[in-house]
Design a protein around this motif. Structure first.
Motif, mmCIF file in Angstrom:
data_model
loop_
_atom_site.group_PDB
_atom_site.id
_atom_site.type_symbol
_atom_site.label_atom_id
_atom_site.label_comp_id
_atom_site.label_asym_id
_atom_site.label_seq_id
_atom_site.Cartn_x
_atom_site.Cartn_y
_atom_site.Cartn_z
ATOM 1 N N VAL A 15 0.838 -1.203 0.000
ATOM 2 C CA VAL A 15 0.000 0.000 0.000
ATOM 3 C C VAL A 15 0.873 1.253 0.000
ATOM 4 C CG1 VAL A 15 -1.603 1.367 1.422
ATOM 5 C CG2 VAL A 15 -2.046 -1.065 1.018
ATOM 6 N N ARG A 16 1.937 1.240 0.776
ATOM 7 C CA ARG A 16 2.840 2.402 0.810
ATOM 8 C C ARG A 16 3.535 2.602 -0.531
ATOM 9 N NH1 ARG A 16 3.318 0.924 6.584
ATOM 10 N NH2 ARG A 16 2.686 2.808 7.733
ATOM 11 N N ARG A 17 3.906 1.512 -1.185
ATOM 12 C CA ARG A 17 4.477 1.638 -2.537
ATOM 13 C C ARG A 17 3.453 2.266 -3.484
ATOM 14 N NH1 ARG A 17 9.113 -1.087 -4.135
ATOM 15 N NH2 ARG A 17 8.366 -1.153 -6.292
ATOM 16 N N ASP A 18 2.229 1.806 -3.387
ATOM 17 C CA ASP A 18 1.177 2.365 -4.241
ATOM 18 C C ASP A 18 1.037 3.869 -4.010
ATOM 19 O OD1 ASP A 18 0.648 -0.229 -5.087
ATOM 20 O OD2 ASP A 18 -1.174 -0.443 -3.887
ATOM 21 N N ILE A 19 1.065 4.277 -2.758
ATOM 22 C CA ILE A 19 0.859 5.690 -2.412
ATOM 23 C C ILE A 19 1.895 6.575 -3.097
ATOM 24 C CG2 ILE A 19 0.999 7.372 -0.524
ATOM 25 C CD1 ILE A 19 -0.188 5.075 1.276
ATOM 26 N N MET A 244 3.806 11.112 10.383
ATOM 27 C CA MET A 244 3.660 11.632 9.019
ATOM 28 C C MET A 244 4.743 11.026 8.125
ATOM 29 S SD MET A 244 2.241 13.960 6.883
ATOM 30 C CE MET A 244 1.478 15.303 7.805
ATOM 31 N N GLY A 245 4.338 10.468 6.985
ATOM 32 C CA GLY A 245 5.305 9.911 6.038
ATOM 33 C C GLY A 245 5.954 8.623 6.475
ATOM 34 N N HIS A 246 5.341 7.887 7.400
ATOM 35 C CA HIS A 246 5.975 6.684 7.945
ATOM 36 C C HIS A 246 6.341 5.689 6.845
ATOM 37 C CE1 HIS A 246 6.924 3.812 11.133
ATOM 38 N NE2 HIS A 246 6.460 2.902 10.296
ATOM 39 N N GLY A 247 7.563 5.198 6.903
ATOM 40 C CA GLY A 247 8.066 4.219 5.951
ATOM 41 C C GLY A 247 9.029 4.786 4.933
ATOM 42 N N VAL A 248 9.031 6.107 4.788
ATOM 43 C CA VAL A 248 9.950 6.782 3.859
ATOM 44 C C VAL A 248 10.763 7.772 4.668
ATOM 45 C CG1 VAL A 248 10.156 8.217 1.798
ATOM 46 C CG2 VAL A 248 8.335 6.493 1.945
ATOM 47 N N ASP A 249 12.044 7.525 4.832
ATOM 48 C CA ASP A 249 12.830 8.250 5.828
ATOM 49 C C ASP A 249 12.811 9.759 5.652
ATOM 50 O OD1 ASP A 249 14.497 8.321 3.578
ATOM 51 O OD2 ASP A 249 16.180 7.271 4.549
ATOM 52 N N TYR A 250 12.905 10.247 4.420
ATOM 53 C CA TYR A 250 13.006 11.695 4.237
ATOM 54 C C TYR A 250 11.652 12.406 4.383
ATOM 55 C CZ TYR A 250 11.478 10.693 -0.584
ATOM 56 O OH TYR A 250 10.794 10.258 -1.687
ATOM 57 N N MET A 251 10.575 11.627 4.444
ATOM 58 C CA MET A 251 9.252 12.224 4.649
ATOM 59 C C MET A 251 8.813 12.199 6.113
ATOM 60 S SD MET A 251 6.857 10.898 1.516
ATOM 61 C CE MET A 251 7.310 11.060 -0.213
ATOM 62 N N MET A 252 9.415 11.344 6.906
ATOM 63 C CA MET A 252 8.901 11.067 8.246
ATOM 64 C C MET A 252 8.950 12.292 9.154
ATOM 65 S SD MET A 252 10.279 7.146 8.767
ATOM 66 C CE MET A 252 9.677 7.007 10.447
ATOM 67 N N GLY A 253 7.805 12.594 9.745
ATOM 68 C CA GLY A 253 7.704 13.647 10.745
ATOM 69 C C GLY A 253 7.678 15.063 10.218
ATOM 70 N N THR A 269 14.164 6.580 -4.243
ATOM 71 C CA THR A 269 14.616 6.397 -2.861
ATOM 72 C C THR A 269 13.518 5.786 -2.010
ATOM 73 O OG1 THR A 269 16.131 8.277 -3.036
ATOM 74 C CG2 THR A 269 15.484 7.599 -0.817
ATOM 75 N N ALA A 270 12.304 6.281 -2.173
ATOM 76 C CA ALA A 270 11.181 5.764 -1.388
ATOM 77 C C ALA A 270 10.916 4.299 -1.707
ATOM 78 C CB ALA A 270 9.938 6.597 -1.661
ATOM 79 N N LEU A 271 10.888 3.957 -2.972
ATOM 80 C CA LEU A 271 10.590 2.578 -3.363
ATOM 81 C C LEU A 271 11.660 1.605 -2.893
ATOM 82 C CD1 LEU A 271 9.170 3.094 -6.973
ATOM 83 C CD2 LEU A 271 7.906 2.623 -4.861
ATOM 84 N N ALA A 272 12.906 2.094 -2.784
ATOM 85 C CA ALA A 272 13.987 1.242 -2.279
ATOM 86 C C ALA A 272 13.773 0.889 -0.812
ATOM 87 C CB ALA A 272 15.327 1.952 -2.456
ATOM 88 N N GLN A 273 12.972 1.671 -0.108
ATOM 89 C CA GLN A 273 12.717 1.439 1.314
ATOM 90 C C GLN A 273 11.431 0.659 1.573
ATOM 91 O OE1 GLN A 273 12.965 5.204 3.470
ATOM 92 N NE2 GLN A 273 14.488 5.954 2.011
ATOM 93 N N LEU A 274 10.629 0.445 0.517
ATOM 94 C CA LEU A 274 9.324 -0.199 0.672
ATOM 95 C C LEU A 274 9.294 -1.474 -0.170
ATOM 96 C CD1 LEU A 274 7.226 3.074 0.264
ATOM 97 C CD2 LEU A 274 7.648 1.852 2.421
#
Length: 281
Positions: A15-19, A244-253, A269-274
């Motif tokens: 779901v996070r990848r989809d987002i 906020m942005g949980h699961g993607v380091d540069y978005m978190m918080g 970068t995000a997809l590499a983390q999910l």
């Protein structure tokens, strides 16, 4: 339990990848809150809610969910697709011309799973109370669920509804606040402080529960506890402490990702983390 926690976490990863892919594709949308609420919506739709096959607007004999903070539509659409309401290939049309997947959910698009148009904040609790009372009148023992943003609680209509529900013993209602402390203009503490939300809802005579919102086991546990407390004369409020942005380091918080789309490099970068677990659309 219908699913093991690991299975639910696997769905949430997809779901996070989809987002992030959906928001990137149209270069608009709200990834931050969507990522933060992925665990909640996956737990709700795949583990907790009593759902029927197919979709009808009345929803008699099944639990209902109303998304009040409609701007986090990416997570809602992804969960609905994976739950079988429509084909996940349709996620590729998010926010595009003639798509049923508008930026905020709408009913006139006739998208299965969507029962109200939302995005104008503050209205979802009132709608849910009406649905919950209708279920009582119909002798339907099912539960009505809602999700709200914490910034949304700055809307006055929320507090009118919060006063109405306990007075009318709407005890088949479970509301949840995405309590991430961020809104589009900055931290809620700076924009308009929410104070002690637990004390406020308790003072209005709600049963108030608190939980971590990005620990799947804790999310399932608090939702099951809330279910066990229905039918006892009071509505239930869950304060879900998400990131906020949980699961993607540069978005978190960061409130900066409330309504911003990642560029190509940021998407990679995000997809590499999910982890891709169910196959990308």
């Amino acid at each position: 339990m219908k699913h093991e926690i690991k299975e639910l976490e696997s769905i949430a990863s997809q779901v996070r990848r989809d987002i992030v892919r959906m928001v990137h594709s149209c270069q608009s949308g709200h990834p931050g809150g969507s990522l933060g609420c992925a665990d909640f919506l996956v737990a709700l739709y795949f583990e907790v809610m009593n759902r029927k096959e197919g979709f009808d607007m009345n929803g008699y004999g099944e639990d209902l969910f109303f998304l009040s903070n409609g701007h986090i539509s990416p997570v809602f659409y992804s969960v609905l697709a994976h739950a079988g309401y429509f084909d996940k290939s349709e996620l590729a049309t998010f926010r595009k011309l003639d798509s049923r997947l508008q930026g905020h959910p709408t009913t006139h698009e006739h998208l299965p799973g969507v029962r109200i148009a939302s995005g104008s904040l503050g209205q979802g609790m009132s709608v849910a109370i009406g649905a919950a009372l209708a279920k009582k009148l119909n002798g339907d023992k099912s539960i009505v669920y809602t999700l709200h943003g914490d910034g949304e609680l700055q809307e006055g209509q929320i507090w009118e509804a919060a006063m109405f529900a306990p007075h009318n013993r709407v005890d088949n209602l479970i509301c949840t606040v995405d309590y991430n402390g961020q809104q589009i203009d900055g931290p809620t503490s700076q924009v308009l402080s929410l104070g002690d939300l637990k004390a406020k809802f308790a003072a209005f005579d709600w049963v108030v529960l608190e939980s971590e919102g990005n620990d799947m086991a804790q999310v399932v546990k608090v939702l099951e506890e809330a279910k066990s407390l229905t039918g006892q004369g009071k509505p239930i409020m869950i304060l879900l402490k998400t990131g906020m942005g949980h699961g993607v380091d540069y978005m978190m918080g960061s409130h900066k990702w409330h309504g911003a789309a990642p560029n190509d490099a940021q998407l990679a970068t995000a997809l590499a983390q999910l982890e891709e677990t169910l196959g990308d659309y």
